[in-house]
Design an enzyme around this catalytic site. Structure first.
Site, short mmCIF file in Angstrom:
data_model
loop_
_atom_site.label_atom_id
_atom_site.label_comp_id
_atom_site.label_asym_id
_atom_site.label_seq_id
_atom_site.Cartn_x
_atom_site.Cartn_y
_atom_site.Cartn_z
N ALA A 51 46.01 32.11 47.82
CA ALA A 51 47.08 31.81 48.78
C ALA A 51 47.32 33.01 49.69
O ALA A 51 47.41 32.87 50.92
CB ALA A 51 48.35 31.43 48.02
N GLN B 295 51.56 33.84 42.08
CA GLN B 295 50.81 35.09 42.35
C GLN B 295 49.36 34.79 42.75
O GLN B 295 48.46 35.58 42.46
CB GLN B 295 50.85 36.00 41.13
CG GLN B 295 52.17 36.74 40.96
CD GLN B 295 52.43 37.75 42.09
OE1 GLN B 295 51.52 38.27 42.71
NE2 GLN B 295 53.70 38.00 42.34
N SER B 296 49.14 33.69 43.44
CA SER B 296 47.78 33.31 43.82
C SER B 296 47.16 34.29 44.83
O SER B 296 47.73 34.53 45.89
CB SER B 296 47.80 31.90 44.43
OG SER B 296 46.59 31.63 45.09
N ASN B 297 45.99 34.81 44.48
CA ASN B 297 45.24 35.65 45.43
C ASN B 297 44.66 34.80 46.54
O ASN B 297 44.57 35.23 47.70
CB ASN B 297 44.10 36.36 44.70
CG ASN B 297 44.61 37.33 43.66
OD1 ASN B 297 45.35 38.26 43.98
ND2 ASN B 297 44.24 37.11 42.40
#
Ligand SMILES: Cc1ncc(COP(=O)(O)O)c(C=O)c1O
Length: 340
Positions: free
Chosen positions: A86, A82-84
């Site tokens: 990325a 859930q990387s912002n």
């Protein structure tokens, strides 16, 4: 007013500047005396720009500026599922016309479809990134570098960005933001006692510290609440990254451990794991302001700020600035705790 000239660093504009600074009138009316006469303002880095916005765009302006200046055709980065960072790398590379590959680790112990397929992860695909998913204990940076080498062998020009975009080049984004805040402060006739942010990969805090120090302002004006690393490591990372950013800026100025204002007590049991005070903070902001904090970063940081204000850390009549860093898509991955 102190200034800092970063014009020699290539920058790809992605953020509509300056991002607004707004008072939290609804929240203030709701909490009343519990705020001890402290005025809380927010800087809206969550809304300005592409890809649903967030703090990573300011770093990506410099990271992609450097990549484009070097003729890159592909960007690779790493993060959690859930990387912002990325998601915004996928959005920004789409805008810049570069191919994008993401190496995402399952670092948070969740397998449900909201976490694995909604929120940021859904948007990675929508922005056209090629996604490689890895187990939680995998060395994603090593996998990314190996892939970059393979693509280079095919004739591609590849740039890899570290976790959170927090290299010294990425940190320039928040050194630049420090100058923006000082200019707005003067224009609004305000004085902030504290600038507060969430801390994941340390680059936002480090960039603010570097920007303030380079302008001969007190670096302790910036304070972060660590949500990823435990406090000692988070402190060391901010210190290292701030000094590396000062070196890149080209000033002799350096900061020491005493200049790093950081609190690790609101992280809870671990990165991405909800806390009761985060849930209260996210709901409070939503229901009194119509603004969105995220469950992983800004929700925990705002919970920390509310704790400090209630505990009387800041004098009555003082003003505090909370940096809204985005992460909005993360809300849709935390339906299990936020619904209802
Ligand atoms: C929404 C959000 N807020 C805050 C942060 C913290 O920023 P940094 O990684 O620069 O510490 C991040 C990223 O980690 C984020 O995605």
């Amino acid at each position: 007013m102190p200034t800092l000239d970063l014009a020699r660093f290539p920058r790809l504009p992605l953020v509509t500047r300056p991002t607004p600074i707004e008072p939290l009138d609804g929240l203030t009316a709701h909490l009343g005396d519990a705020l001890n006469g402290v005025r809380i303002f927010v800087k809206r880095d969550d809304v300005a720009g592409i890809g649903l916005g967030g703090n990573k765009l300011r770093k990506l302006e410099y990271l992609l500026g450097a990549a484009k200046a070097a003729g890159a055709d592909t960007a690779i980065t790493v993060g959690g599922i859930q990387s912002n960072h990325a998601r915004l790398t996928a959005a920004a590379t789409a805008r810049a016309g570069l191919a994008c590959e993401l190496f995402l680790t399952r670092s948070v112990p969740r397998q449900d479809p909201d976490y694995t397929g909604n929120g940021n992860r859904l948007l990675d695909d929508l922005f056209g990134a090629t996604v490689h998913e890895l187990p939680g204990d995998a060395d994603s940076l090593a996998a990314a570098e190996a892939r970059a080498d393979a693509l280079r062998a095919q004739g591609r020009t590849v740039y890899t960005f570290p976790s959170g975009g927090s290299s010294p080049t990425g940190c320039l984004g928040y050194a630049n933001c420090a100058t923006e805040i000082l200019a707005q402060t003067e224009a609004l006739g305000l004085t902030f006692t504290q600038i507060v942010t969430a801390n994941g990969s340390a680059g936002t805090h480090a960039g603010l510290v570097a920007g303030l120090a380079a302008m001969a302002c007190d670096p302790r004006l910036a304070k972060s609440f660590a949500v990823l690393a435990e406090e000692p490591r988070a402190r060391a990372e901010v210190l290292d990254k701030a000094n590396a950013t000062l070196a890149l800026i080209g000033t002799e100025r350096r900061v020491g451990p005493e200049d790093i204002n950081l609190d690790g007590r609101h992280r809870g049991p671990g990165y991405g794991i909800p806390t009761a005070s985060m849930l209260v903070a996210v709901r409070l902001m939503a229901r009194t302001e119509g603004k969105l904090l995220d469950p992983v970063y800004s929700g925990k940081a705002f919970a920390g700020l509310l704790h400090d204000v209630r505990a009387g850390l800041y004098p009555a009549g003082s003003s505090v600035l909370f940096l809204m860093t985005g992460g909005t898509p993360g809300i849709f991955a935390y339906k299990d705790v936020l619904a209802g």
